[in-house]
Design a protein around this motif. Structure first.
Motif, PDB file in Angstrom:
ATOM      1  N   LEU A 130       0.818  -1.219   0.000  1.00 49.21           N
ATOM      2  CA  LEU A 130       0.000   0.000   0.000  1.00 49.21           C
ATOM      3  C   LEU A 130       0.853   1.271   0.000  1.00 49.21           C
ATOM      4  CD1 LEU A 130      -2.667  -1.146   2.615  1.00 49.21           C
ATOM      5  CD2 LEU A 130      -2.806  -1.290   0.128  1.00 49.21           C
ATOM      6  N   GLU A 131       1.900   1.287   0.817  1.00 45.88           N
ATOM      7  CA  GLU A 131       2.751   2.467   0.912  1.00 45.88           C
ATOM      8  C   GLU A 131       4.094   2.079   1.502  1.00 45.88           C
ATOM      9  OE1 GLU A 131       1.462   4.585   4.985  1.00 45.88           O
ATOM     10  OE2 GLU A 131      -0.223   4.333   3.566  1.00 45.88           O
ATOM     11  N   SER A 132       5.072   2.970   1.359  1.00 42.93           N
ATOM     12  CA  SER A 132       6.397   2.716   1.915  1.00 42.93           C
ATOM     13  C   SER A 132       6.741   3.824   2.904  1.00 42.93           C
ATOM     14  CB  SER A 132       7.448   2.670   0.799  1.00 42.93           C
ATOM     15  OG  SER A 132       7.569   3.927   0.172  1.00 42.93           O
ATOM     16  N   HIS A 133       7.567   3.455   3.894  1.00 44.49           N
ATOM     17  CA  HIS A 133       7.958   4.427   4.919  1.00 44.49           C
ATOM     18  C   HIS A 133       9.464   4.621   4.857  1.00 44.49           C
ATOM     19  CE1 HIS A 133       8.437   6.323   8.891  1.00 44.49           C
ATOM     20  NE2 HIS A 133       7.144   6.653   8.766  1.00 44.49           N
ATOM     21  N   PRO A 134       9.966   5.817   5.018  1.00 50.43           N
ATOM     22  CA  PRO A 134      11.418   6.068   4.947  1.00 50.43           C
ATOM     23  C   PRO A 134      12.224   5.240   5.927  1.00 50.43           C
ATOM     24  CG  PRO A 134      10.196   8.141   4.895  1.00 50.43           C
ATOM     25  CD  PRO A 134       9.191   7.079   5.204  1.00 50.43           C
ATOM     26  N   SER A 135      11.597   4.744   6.970  1.00 55.95           N
ATOM     27  CA  SER A 135      12.343   3.957   7.952  1.00 55.95           C
ATOM     28  C   SER A 135      12.639   2.545   7.481  1.00 55.95           C
ATOM     29  CB  SER A 135      11.550   3.904   9.269  1.00 55.95           C
ATOM     30  OG  SER A 135      10.290   3.282   9.067  1.00 55.95           O
ATOM     31  N   GLY A 136      12.205   2.177   6.271  1.00 52.37           N
ATOM     32  CA  GLY A 136      12.517   0.850   5.742  1.00 52.37           C
ATOM     33  C   GLY A 136      11.401  -0.150   5.921  1.00 52.37           C
ATOM     34  N   TYR A 137      10.155   0.309   5.936  1.00 53.24           N
ATOM     35  CA  TYR A 137       9.017  -0.582   6.111  1.00 53.24           C
ATOM     36  C   TYR A 137       8.004  -0.361   4.985  1.00 53.24           C
ATOM     37  CZ  TYR A 137      10.385  -2.206  10.743  1.00 53.24           C
ATOM     38  OH  TYR A 137      11.042  -2.810  11.775  1.00 53.24           O
ATOM     39  N   TYR A 138       7.274  -1.424   4.670  1.00 49.06           N
ATOM     40  CA  TYR A 138       6.152  -1.346   3.747  1.00 49.06           C
ATOM     41  C   TYR A 138       4.867  -1.600   4.536  1.00 49.06           C
ATOM     42  CZ  TYR A 138       9.243  -1.657  -0.335  1.00 49.06           C
ATOM     43  OH  TYR A 138      10.199  -1.426  -1.292  1.00 49.06           O
ATOM     44  N   LYS A 139       3.857  -0.797   4.209  1.00 46.36           N
ATOM     45  CA  LYS A 139       2.533  -1.109   4.723  1.00 46.36           C
ATOM     46  C   LYS A 139       1.835  -1.998   3.699  1.00 46.36           C
ATOM     47  CE  LYS A 139      -1.599   0.892   6.831  1.00 46.36           C
ATOM     48  NZ  LYS A 139      -2.322   2.143   7.179  1.00 46.36           N
ATOM     49  N   VAL A 140       1.374  -3.166   4.157  1.00 46.82           N
ATOM     50  CA  VAL A 140       0.850  -4.164   3.226  1.00 46.82           C
ATOM     51  C   VAL A 140      -0.536  -4.613   3.692  1.00 46.82           C
ATOM     52  CG1 VAL A 140       3.161  -4.959   2.647  1.00 46.82           C
ATOM     53  CG2 VAL A 140       1.893  -6.116   4.454  1.00 46.82           C
ATOM     54  N   ARG A 141      -1.230  -5.265   2.760  1.00 44.39           N
ATOM     55  CA  ARG A 141      -2.535  -5.851   3.066  1.00 44.39           C
ATOM     56  C   ARG A 141      -2.562  -7.274   2.542  1.00 44.39           C
ATOM     57  NH1 ARG A 141      -5.826  -2.663   0.324  1.00 44.39           N
ATOM     58  NH2 ARG A 141      -6.047  -4.055  -1.470  1.00 44.39           N
ATOM     59  N   ARG A 142      -3.054  -8.158   3.384  1.00 40.68           N
ATOM     60  CA  ARG A 142      -3.292  -9.547   2.960  1.00 40.68           C
ATOM     61  C   ARG A 142      -4.680  -9.931   3.435  1.00 40.68           C
ATOM     62  NH1 ARG A 142      -1.335 -14.194   1.024  1.00 40.68           N
ATOM     63  NH2 ARG A 142      -2.059 -16.139   1.992  1.00 40.68           N
ATOM     64  N   GLU A 143      -5.546 -10.236   2.447  1.00 41.12           N
ATOM     65  CA  GLU A 143      -6.958 -10.472   2.711  1.00 41.12           C
ATOM     66  C   GLU A 143      -7.532  -9.220   3.367  1.00 41.12           C
ATOM     67  OE1 GLU A 143      -7.047 -14.176   4.811  1.00 41.12           O
ATOM     68  OE2 GLU A 143      -6.564 -15.360   3.021  1.00 41.12           O
ATOM     69  N   SER A 144      -8.048  -9.297   4.582  1.00 43.36           N
ATOM     70  CA  SER A 144      -8.645  -8.119   5.217  1.00 43.36           C
ATOM     71  C   SER A 144      -7.732  -7.482   6.250  1.00 43.36           C
ATOM     72  CB  SER A 144      -9.974  -8.518   5.880  1.00 43.36           C
ATOM     73  OG  SER A 144      -9.751  -9.521   6.856  1.00 43.36           O
ATOM     74  N   GLU A 145      -6.537  -8.008   6.426  1.00 40.54           N
ATOM     75  CA  GLU A 145      -5.621  -7.530   7.460  1.00 40.54           C
ATOM     76  C   GLU A 145      -4.576  -6.603   6.851  1.00 40.54           C
ATOM     77  OE1 GLU A 145      -2.520  -9.326  10.815  1.00 40.54           O
ATOM     78  OE2 GLU A 145      -3.547 -10.640   9.381  1.00 40.54           O
ATOM     79  N   GLU A 146      -4.278  -5.508   7.536  1.00 45.42           N
ATOM     80  CA  GLU A 146      -3.240  -4.584   7.117  1.00 45.42           C
ATOM     81  C   GLU A 146      -2.199  -4.462   8.222  1.00 45.42           C
ATOM     82  OE1 GLU A 146      -4.723  -0.823   5.917  1.00 45.42           O
ATOM     83  OE2 GLU A 146      -5.989  -1.632   4.295  1.00 45.42           O
TER      84      GLU A 146
END
Length: 1095
Positions: A30-46
């Motif tokens: 969904l989005e990326s963070h400068p700290s080295g993380y991705y925000k992701v979604r799998r099924e209904s969980e984010e």
């Protein structure tokens, strides 16, 4: 457009808002963070995941449709986006938008412009993530392409639907990729689209692959990205590869003997280092009791050997064996961008032809040269016709890598630590009984025991003869003064010595060849198999009706002779023949080197006048063609190669009869049976048949035909027949399973003669006068209540369509011109279809001028089809069981459809077995439309069954359950296509149908329930109203769980013996065999008997 990611390893979320995921899981980024993380979604969980834990996918758009060729591949639809994560040679491992993972060919897709992953909005945080930043991976733009990518060696039947699917063979462009293996570990480097000429694409190479390719003991992988699609797939070149490897083997063996024959072994008038008796060494008449003497100073005979030629042959053999290795070298590697393909010149074939010529001057290696020469010719022919491919090399490596990634590379190993390992013969015997394998083991044991006994009895006999002759030479008792054949042979022994001790081994191998060369015919004599199948009954029937015949003959035939394994036994005998033929040849070559003159004299009566070397060489030549073309790889690639090469058996048996004058005693019965079978085949093939109807829904062609005289074709459901089309080749026969019921040949439907559509009788109008005749008919696809009387058909405008049907999958549709027998047959029928519409019926006028259903002769004046059959098959014994499971996969459902039709439409009304019928069929979602004929059939059968139940025409003990499994189904709904055949309106039927064909088609196109829920749903309280049920039909999404299904049938069984009839892929057959073995038990009084189709 969202981006997909694939977890590289298991992820554990230790902080709030972080996700926990297993390895190899697909997420939406969904989005990326400068700290080295991705925000992701799998099924209904984010949640958040560290970026180093994910492989970011690349987005591709397919240029053409691609149909998956295996379970771990993805089917592609033109214009439907797919994401790729890791590229393995010419394949991407990725996921569809629906979340289905698998492999897809890189040459079928073009890379889309990369979509940048959005940054997190101000204020958002991964809640405790690391402060260090990491550059987000940049996806490079796609490489330019001037045309559609070249498809790989496997392609879909729909690839030619548009200009992008044309490929090289249809005027499309094929680009060459110069691929450079790089050291980068970034899975995103290197485009997924096919690059234009002279472009360099860097493909990541995992560490283990670099290690493999860097050594000197193995040739580097030929450019992994090169196009493999030619005008033809590998067919003759696959055969050439087998021929080259066989030539190399015998070139090495005969090269060694060519070196040895340079200087023959001379016995020097000695036996085991001792001089023979003096009467055979002196010329003094008063001391001599013989007419011949031995000369110790005599020179050894010249055997036409040569060390130089032999060494050169050995070198050539080793070089060919290395070069032709199919998995890592160049044996089956023919890219379509090579010089040979572009110029249709096989350098390999020309080299083989030239290399073979000098070896014809020396006999031992001349036989290998006669193998290498046709090998080169086949190479030249295969390249000249435009064959290209790699024989699935990339696919094998891809699957091996996938298995290793899933943890399957560790091997099965032995029992777990602490388990007690031991052998209990009683448990082993019980296991064989439970698994119904005892008869197969017994027959294999008897077969090998017979070979061992034959070998050692013959060896002992000939070894005693050799020892007796040697002892007579030492004691002076060898008589040479008489005038018969024995004394003439003794004279040779005195002058040249007795045959070597290896001679008896050659004769022992020869006697085993006599045994096997006669036995190999029995498993393929269909007349014998049909007789044995017809007299067999099941074990339960034998117990229920213990007649003398069933007890002492019929039951042992079924229980103790595994008739369904006839082809397996045929192959086993063939391999044994190859082993003994090699031993027979090698021992004789040794023997000839050791005692050449004595060998020729001893075996002068073999080969009808001393022609043993000539006839033996021709036999080896025939075996070379038969065995190299008999592999499954060649047979599946081009059946005609296998069929034609196998007919070298005629030469083989003719020269075998000349080679060994006693072989006729072994061959009289089996060859007589086979010749009688061929005569009967020609007789049956000349019987007149009418072709009634041809239906075509790609890629399946249905043919309905009938014999002019019905007593010429009396069959059982589950049996098969052979078809020949004289227009194509009168002597070429192909087997097909019968898909209709036996009752369809005697009580077929009434049809309209003009259109061929099935009709029903229109009820007599109520106000019609009694003396006024009424016989009107209406097509089943119309409502007669809405038709005018003048629109009805008169009786003379209709006729009965009694028929036998076969459903044939047509191969080779992707080629411009017909290459396969099935496609040639389809195009032949199209010559008789001027309207170019399907289905179409064929008719003719009889001697009175009346229109009759069916046509016998084609436009060429020959009979349209020749039919040889019926022939027995394992599934025909389904009536011997109270409960039966009939299972089909894809087009393998034809015998299942025959059995289903027979039971529901005909036999249950007459109280025939089986009482409980479980029907299972697996089909890909993309192939559902090809089986509209089955959708209509099941709809009609279910309506008829409902009517028969309401009218009490069948008893309550009869139970039917139809399970249809849709594999490869997409998560999103798929549009339902129109039915090409008109639906039955069931107008005027006393029983209204539970469902229509359209409803079943819709449910099959978009299956509503998972197959994992089958046992729970079928045993639930609301099973009658299940969302995936239509009367007795259950439609499932996914593959069947056979373990649960067998366990359920075992718990609910009404009979102790369950028949399992299957026709389909071998891998499913193995799974069924495993479950039959697992769930059979003597203690629980349950036995699952598997009957597999085996052509």
């Amino acid at each position: 457009m969202t981006t997909r990611g694939l977890t590289k390893e298991a992820v554990t979320g230790t902080k709030p808002g972080h996700m926990s995921l297993a390895k190899d899981k697909v997420v939406v980024i969904l989005e990326s963070h400068p700290s080295g993380y991705y925000k992701v979604r799998r099924e209904s969980e984010e949640g958040w995941i560290a970026s180093q834990k994910l492989t970011v996918g690349k987005s591709f758009l397919p240029n053409a449709n691609y149909t998956a060729g295996s379970e771990d591949e993805l089917s592609l639809t033109s214009g439907t986006r797919v994401f790729g994560f890791v590229k393995e040679e010419e394949w991407w491992y990725g996921v569809t938008q629906n979340g289905v993972k698998g492999y897809f060919p890189s040459t079928f897709v073009s890379e889309e412009q990369a979509t940048k992953i959005p940054n997190s909005p101000p204020g958002s945080s991964p809640d405790g993530g690391t402060a260090q930043t990491q550059d987000i991976e940049k996806i490079p733009p796609p490489l330019p392409s001037k045309g559609p990518p070249a498809p790989p060696k496997r392609f879909s039947k729909n690839e030619n639907a548009g200009p992008q699917g044309a490929g090289a063979g249809a005027g499309g462009s094929v680009y060459k990729q110069n691929v450079v293996k790089g050291a980068s570990s970034n899975p995103l480097v290197g485009g997924g689209a096919a690059a234009p000429k002279n472009s360099n694409v860097v493909i990541p190479v995992p560490a283990e692959k670099k290690k493999e390719g860097g050594g000197g003991g193995r040739a580097p992988d030929p450019a992994p990205g090169r196009p493999m699609k030619g005008a033809y797939p590998l067919q003759f070149l696959l055969w050439a590869n087998n021929m080259a490897l066989a030539s190399a083997f015998w070139m090495f063996i005969f090269g060694v003997f060519t070196c040895m024959w340079d200087e023959a072994k001379w016995w020097g008038c000695q036996v085991d280092g001792k001089d023979i008796h003096k009467i055979y060494l002196t010329d003094e008449p008063d001391l001599r009791n013989t007419t011949v003497v031995c000369d110790p100073e005599r020179a050894a005979p010249d055997l036409n050997g040569d060390i130089g030629t032999g060494v050169f042959a050995i070198f050539v053999a080793i070089a060919i064996a290395i070069f032709e290795e199919p998995n890592y070298m160049w044996g089956s590697y023919y890219p379509s961008d090579s010089f040979s393909y572009n110029h249709k010149i096989s350098a390999r074939g020309i080299i083989y032809v030239l290399l073979s010529l000098p070896f014809f001057t020396k006999f031992p290696v001349a036989l290998a040269a006669s193998f290498l020469l046709p090998t080169g010719c086949v190479c030249i022919y295969g390249v000249s016709r435009g064959e290209a491919g790699d024989a699935g090399r990339a696919m094998k490596r891809k699957r091996a890598a996938a298995a290793k990634a899933r943890g399957g590379g560790g091997g099965r190993g032995g029992p777990a630590g602490g388990d007690e390992v031991g052998y209990n013969p009683f448990k082993f015997y019980r296991k064989l009984v439970d698994e119904n394998k005892l008869s197969s083991y017994v027959w294999v044991f008897l077969y090998f025991a017979s070979n061992v006994l034959t070998f050692f009895v013959t060896l002992a006999k000939w070894d005693n003869n050799v020892k007796a002759a040697e002892d007579a030479l030492l004691t002076g008792t060898l008589d040479t003064t008489c005038g018969d054949e024995v004394c003439e042979l003794n004279k040779v022994y005195v002058q040249n010595g007795v045959v070597s001790r290896l001679g008896p081994y050659a004769k022992a191998c020869g006697m085993c060849l006599n045994f096997n060369c006669s036995l190999i015919i029995y498993p393929v004599v269909r007349l014998l198999l049909r007789r044995l199948n017809n007299i067999g009954v099941s074990f339960s029937n034998q117990q229920a009706n213990p007649t003398i015949f069933a007890k002492f003959f019929a039951s042992p035939v079924t229980r103790l002779i595994p008739l369904s394994k006839n082809i397996d036994f045929h192959k086993l005998i063939a391999k044994t023949m190859c082993f003994f033929a090699s031993g027979h040849t090698i021992f004789h070559l040794f023997n000839y080197w050791y005692r050449s003159t004595a060998t020729l004299a001893t075996f002068a009566k073999w080969g009808w006048g001393g022609t043993a070397f000539l006839t033996g060489s021709v036999i080896c030549f025939a075996m070379f063609f038969i065995f190299t073309a008999a592999s499954d790889t060649v047979r599946y690639a081009h059946y005609e190669i296998f069929f034609s090469a196998h007919h070298w058996f005629v030469v083989y048996f003719i020269f075998l009869l000349l080679h060994g004058p006693i072989y006729w005693k072994w061959a009289a019965v089996p060859l007589g049976l086979y010749l009688w079978e061929r005569v009967m085949q020609e007789t049956r093939g000349d019987r007149p048949y009418y072709v009634n109807k041809v239906e075509w829904i790609e890629p399946v062609m249905a043919i309905q035909f009938r014999p002019v005289y019905k007593h010429d074709f009396v069959f059982k459901e589950g049996q098969y027949l052979y078809l020949s089309c004289p227009y194509i080749n009168k002597n070429e026969w192909h087997p097909f399973t019968i898909s209709s019921a036996s009752g369809d040949l005697s009580t077929g439907p009434r049809i309209a003669l003009e259109t061929g559509e099935e009709v029903i009788e229109v009820p007599r109008p109520k106000g019609l006068a009694r003396d006024e005749k009424w016989a009107k008919y209406c097509p089943v696809g119309k409502d007669y209540t809405k038709m005018k009387p003048n629109q009805f058909l008169d009786k003379h405008e209709t006729g009965y369509n009694d028929y036998v049907s076969v459903h044939i999958k047509v191969h080779g549709l992707e080629h411009k011109e017909a290459q396969t027998w099935t496609r040639k047959l389809k195009e032949y029928f199209e010559l008789m279809n001027p309207k170019d519409s399907f289905p179409f019926y064929l008719t003719h006028r009889d001697d009175r001028g009346d229109m009759i259903v069916g046509r016998r002769l084609g436009p060429d004046g020959q009979q349209i089809l020749r039919v040889d059959g019926p022939h027995s098959a394992p599934s025909e014994h389904y009536t011997n069981y109270g409960t039966v499971m009939i299972i089909g996969a894809g087009i393998g459902l034809t015998p299942c459809a025959s059995i289903l039709t027979s039971m529901l439409r005909y036999k249950w009304k007459k109280n025939f077995n089986p009482e409980i019928l479980h029907f299972y069929w697996m089909v890909r979602q993309s192939d559902v439309d090809s089986f509209q004929w089955l959708i209509h059939l099941i709809t009609d059968l279910e309506h008829g069954l409902k009517y028969d139940r309401e009218q009490k025409q069948i008893g309550p003990q009869y139970y039917c359950e139809i399970n249809i499994y849709i594999t490869g189904a997409k998560k999103e709904p798929v549009p339902v296509k129109e039915l090409k055949q008109k639906e039955n309106t069931f107008t005027g039927a006393l029983t209204k149908p539970t469902f229509k064909a359209k409803q079943l088609q819709e449910m099959m196109t978009n299956p509503p329930a998972s197959s994992k829920e089958q046992v729970e749903l079928q045993n639930g309280s609301n099973s009658r109203n299940a969302k995936n049920r239509l009367q007795d039909v259950w439609v499932w999404n996914g593959r069947p769980d056979w373990d649960k299904i067998f366990a359920q049938n075992k718990r609910q069984r009404q009979h102790s013996e369950v028949g399992v009839c299957f026709c389909g892929a071998a891998v499913i057959g193995k799974d069924l065999q495993k479950n039959c073995q697992k769930h059979s038990s003597v203690e629980e009084d349950i036995l699952f008997n598997l009957h597999k189709e085996n052509f």
